[in-house]
Design an enzyme around this catalytic site. Structure first.
Site, short mmCIF file in Angstrom:
data_model
loop_
_atom_site.label_atom_id
_atom_site.label_comp_id
_atom_site.label_asym_id
_atom_site.label_seq_id
_atom_site.Cartn_x
_atom_site.Cartn_y
_atom_site.Cartn_z
N ASP A 13 -11.79 -15.44 -30.40
CA ASP A 13 -12.71 -15.93 -31.44
C ASP A 13 -12.38 -15.24 -32.76
O ASP A 13 -12.29 -14.01 -32.82
CB ASP A 13 -14.16 -15.62 -31.02
CG ASP A 13 -15.19 -16.15 -32.01
OD1 ASP A 13 -15.78 -17.20 -31.72
OD2 ASP A 13 -15.38 -15.53 -33.06
N LEU A 14 -12.17 -16.03 -33.81
CA LEU A 14 -11.83 -15.46 -35.11
C LEU A 14 -13.01 -14.67 -35.66
O LEU A 14 -14.16 -15.07 -35.49
CB LEU A 14 -11.46 -16.59 -36.08
CG LEU A 14 -10.01 -17.09 -36.08
CD1 LEU A 14 -9.10 -16.05 -36.69
CD2 LEU A 14 -9.51 -17.49 -34.71
N ARG A 50 -21.24 -7.32 -43.99
CA ARG A 50 -22.19 -7.01 -42.92
C ARG A 50 -22.54 -5.53 -42.93
O ARG A 50 -23.68 -5.15 -42.68
CB ARG A 50 -21.62 -7.40 -41.55
CG ARG A 50 -21.51 -8.91 -41.38
CD ARG A 50 -21.09 -9.28 -39.96
NE ARG A 50 -20.48 -10.60 -39.96
CZ ARG A 50 -20.17 -11.29 -38.87
NH1 ARG A 50 -20.42 -10.79 -37.66
NH2 ARG A 50 -19.62 -12.48 -38.95
N ASP A 118 -13.15 -22.20 -34.29
CA ASP A 118 -12.54 -20.86 -34.36
C ASP A 118 -12.48 -20.14 -33.02
O ASP A 118 -12.35 -18.93 -32.99
CB ASP A 118 -13.26 -19.98 -35.40
CG ASP A 118 -14.55 -19.36 -34.88
OD1 ASP A 118 -15.20 -19.97 -34.02
OD2 ASP A 118 -14.88 -18.25 -35.34
N GLU A 119 -12.53 -20.88 -31.93
CA GLU A 119 -12.42 -20.17 -30.65
C GLU A 119 -11.74 -21.01 -29.57
O GLU A 119 -11.79 -22.24 -29.61
CB GLU A 119 -13.77 -19.65 -30.18
CG GLU A 119 -14.79 -20.69 -29.91
CD GLU A 119 -16.19 -20.07 -29.80
OE1 GLU A 119 -16.60 -19.79 -28.66
OE2 GLU A 119 -16.84 -19.89 -30.83
P1 TTP Z 1 -18.97 -18.01 -35.57
O1 TTP Z 1 -17.74 -17.79 -34.74
O2 TTP Z 1 -20.26 -18.14 -34.88
O3 TTP Z 1 -19.16 -16.80 -36.61
P2 TTP Z 1 -18.11 -16.06 -37.53
O4 TTP Z 1 -16.71 -16.43 -37.16
O5 TTP Z 1 -18.49 -16.28 -38.97
O6 TTP Z 1 -18.40 -14.55 -37.22
P3 TTP Z 1 -18.03 -13.70 -35.91
O7 TTP Z 1 -17.08 -12.66 -36.35
O8 TTP Z 1 -19.34 -13.11 -35.49
O9 TTP Z 1 -17.48 -14.64 -34.89
O10 TTP Z 1 -18.76 -19.29 -36.45
C1 TTP Z 1 -17.49 -19.70 -36.97
C2 TTP Z 1 -17.70 -20.32 -38.35
O11 TTP Z 1 -18.55 -21.43 -38.25
C3 TTP Z 1 -18.35 -19.38 -39.35
O12 TTP Z 1 -17.41 -18.56 -40.01
C4 TTP Z 1 -19.06 -20.32 -40.26
C5 TTP Z 1 -19.38 -21.52 -39.40
N1 TTP Z 1 -20.82 -21.52 -39.02
C6 TTP Z 1 -21.73 -22.21 -39.80
O13 TTP Z 1 -21.36 -22.83 -40.78
N2 TTP Z 1 -23.04 -22.21 -39.44
C7 TTP Z 1 -23.51 -21.55 -38.35
O14 TTP Z 1 -24.70 -21.58 -38.06
C8 TTP Z 1 -22.56 -20.83 -37.54
C9 TTP Z 1 -23.01 -20.07 -36.32
C10 TTP Z 1 -21.23 -20.85 -37.91
CA CA Z 2 -15.98 -16.38 -35.01
CA CA Z 3 -16.99 -18.94 -32.81
#
Ligand code: TTP
Ligand code: CA
Ligand code: CA
Length: 505
Positions: A13-14, A50, A118-119
């Site tokens: 996961d990015l 963060r 992103d995963e």
């Molecule tokens: P995530 O993988 O949930 O979060 P993230 O990559 O920003 O952070 P983490 O390091 O904790 O994994 O979501 C991937 C992308 O999806 C995030 O960068 C932005 C988008 N997103 C939204 O636009 N709205 C949301 O509610 C969520 C959860 C994610």
């Molecule tokens: Ca992510």
């Molecule tokens: Ca994700």
């Protein structure tokens, strides 16, 4: 004791994905705090921000108060109008980055399931088997030296632990390639099944990987709030909560009969296994989307002029993606689904049309048929709050363009310095939607188009969610940071306990 110990599954996961995409695109220093905003809302927060207390639930104004130096980058906006709510946001930058990442992953790993933008889940079992060689235990252990190992550690003389060690080495190599070739950090979990791998990838973010040996699974379940298990986050989890239990281990106190009485046999078996860390679900290789959606939440379009304008915009967007999909995936969508929500009807209505055949003049034919269908649909009444167009029910067609078809196929494993293949521009050039980009514009390229094809359901759901967010007051704030990216800091090492104490998502 978890089963399926023959398999080795990684979940990648990015980190702060959209924020990283903007940092790479704009050349922002890695230590600089940065958020991605959509109107007044914040949708991604990088790790430096963060650290300063910024969260995804802050409004842009609050971010600036908490962290005045935080760079706020607005998502791309495409529209004839530049004013929200008439403007439509685009996730193209993130899809493009995602496409590059998946292309790299597919180059290295055969069995990849794209779980969201992103995963991904990777089934490393076969690769692990091939890499098992004769090395002594110390040598083998050193292969997992950059991973955090849950529980009491690994015993390389055990076959399941050795497999995990080799899986961690493969995952680590892959993460390094993503970092070196594309500039993004990601986190990973390596375990014997998908559920445990997914849990682990979130435990030590950013830029770190976590291993889940079988020997630690029961200990993990003792403290794990069951809501953290992805499949127990929803309705089923709500029903379990009604039993007054919190941790996975507490759910283990219910035997199969009791669970069956409450949830039915199928869910009971599932719950029984999953709270013990048992998950037999396969990594399902997926690269082509099952459908393509272009959608927009509206603030009550009152007449045909407004609706036709949106139909044209959405159909153009969808048509652009269909043209490329036809070239690359050598298939055609047979159905076109129009979904709408009228102010007077609480739920979304969907109508299916045969997709007009042949590319010539197809956009106009799509529009004509959609308009005619809607005019003859009694439940289609103004105001209209939502419009969505989906191309679906794909059928393969005879291949006629090998060069483009090659594009999405991964190059040979190991050839990671190979340049990304280029394709000739599609002969079916379509002026498509006119884009008014409010942010810096990247030139269109085949990779970008390829990404449009690679979206999966989760991406669509996310896009829909973002579109729902469009009712926030318009505010575009662009800010670019210093150029040049600093070296990454050493990974922050979290602990399993801090993960377990976090509130459920
Ligand atoms: P995530 O993988 O949930 O979060 P993230 O990559 O920003 O952070 P983490 O390091 O904790 O994994 O979501 C991937 C992308 O999806 C995030 O960068 C932005 C988008 N997103 C939204 O636009 N709205 C949301 O509610 C969520 C959860 C994610
Ligand atoms: Ca992510
Ligand atoms: Ca994700």
């Amino acid at each position: 004791m978890a089963i399926c110990e023959d398999r080795v599954i990684a979940h990648v996961d990015l980190d702060a994905f959209y924020a990283q995409v903007e940092m790479v695109r704009l050349g922002v220093d890695e230590e600089a705090p940065l958020c991605v905003q959509q109107w007044e809302g914040v949708i991604a927060v990088n790790y430096p921000a963060r650290k300063r207390g910024v969260t995804r639930f802050d409004k842009a104004g609050e971010v600036k108060k908490k962290c005045p130096e935080c760079i706020l980058v607005h998502v791309e906006v495409l529209s004839e109008e530049q004013e929200q709510p008439k403007a439509k946001v685009s996730l193209a930058r993130y899809r493009e980055a995602s496409a590059r990442i998946f292309k790299l992953i597919l180059r290295e790993i055969e069995r990849v399931e794209r779980a969201s933008i992103d995963e991904a889940y990777l089934d490393l079992t076969d690769m692990v088997k091939k890499r098992r060689g004769i090395r002594d235990n110390d040598e083998n252990l050193s292969r997992a030296s950059d991973s955090i190992i849950l529980g009491e550690g690994l015993d390389p003389s055990r076959k399941d632990d050795l497999s995990l060690i080799i899986g961690s080495e493969i995952t680590s190599d892959l993460r390094r390639m993503i970092r070196e070739e594309l500039g993004y950090t990601c986190s990973a979990g390596v375990a014997h099944n998908k559920t445990l791998a997914k849990l682990a990838s979130a435990m030590n973010k950013p830029n770190c990987q976590t291993l889940v040996p079988n020997s630690c699974v029961q200990g993990l379940m003792e403290k794990l709030p069951f809501r953290k298990i992805r499949q127990l986050g929803g309705k089923l989890g709500g029903e379990l909560e009604a039993l007054g239990v919190e941790t996975a281990a507490q759910v283990q106190c219910y035997n199969l009969e009791e669970l069956s009485r409450r949830f039915g046999q199928k869910d009971a078996h599932f719950v029984f296994d999953i709270v013990r860390g048992i998950d037999r679900s396969e990594v399902v290789p997926r690269s082509k989307p099952k459908s393509m959606l272009a959608a927009k939440s509206l603030s009550g379009e009152q007449d045909w002029d407004g609706v036709n304008r949106w139909l044209r915009m959405l159909a153009s967007e969808l048509h652009d993606r269909m043209l490329f999909d036809e070239e690359v995936n050598v298939r055609e969508a047979r159905n076109l689904v129009i979904s709408f929500k009228s102010g007077s009807v609480p739920r979304t209505t969907s109508k299916t049309l045969p997709m007009p055949r042949g590319q010539s003049n197809r956009l106009e034919r799509m529009l004509k048929e959609m308009q005619s269908l809607l005019r003859n649909t009694p439940s289609f009444s103004f105001p209209i709050d939502f419009l969505g167009l989906t191309a679906t029910n794909f059928e393969d067609k005879p291949a006629d363009n090998e060069s483009i078809n090659k594009f999405l196929k991964p190059s040979a494993p190991g050839s990671h310095q190979a340049p990304i293949e280029k394709v000739q521009a599609s002969k079916n050039e379509n002026p498509g939607i006119k884009k008014w980009l409010l942010g810096p514009k990247a030139p269109p390229d085949p990779e970008k188009q390829a990404e449009e094809l690679s979206q999966e359901t989760a991406d669509f759901l996310l896009a829909k969610k973002l579109q729902r967010d469009d009712d926030i007051e318009a505010s575009r704030q662009y800010s670019t940071g210093k150029s040049g990216r600093a070296q990454l800091k050493k990974p922050r090492r979290g602990t399993i306990d801090s993960f377990l104490q976090k509130a459920p998502d």
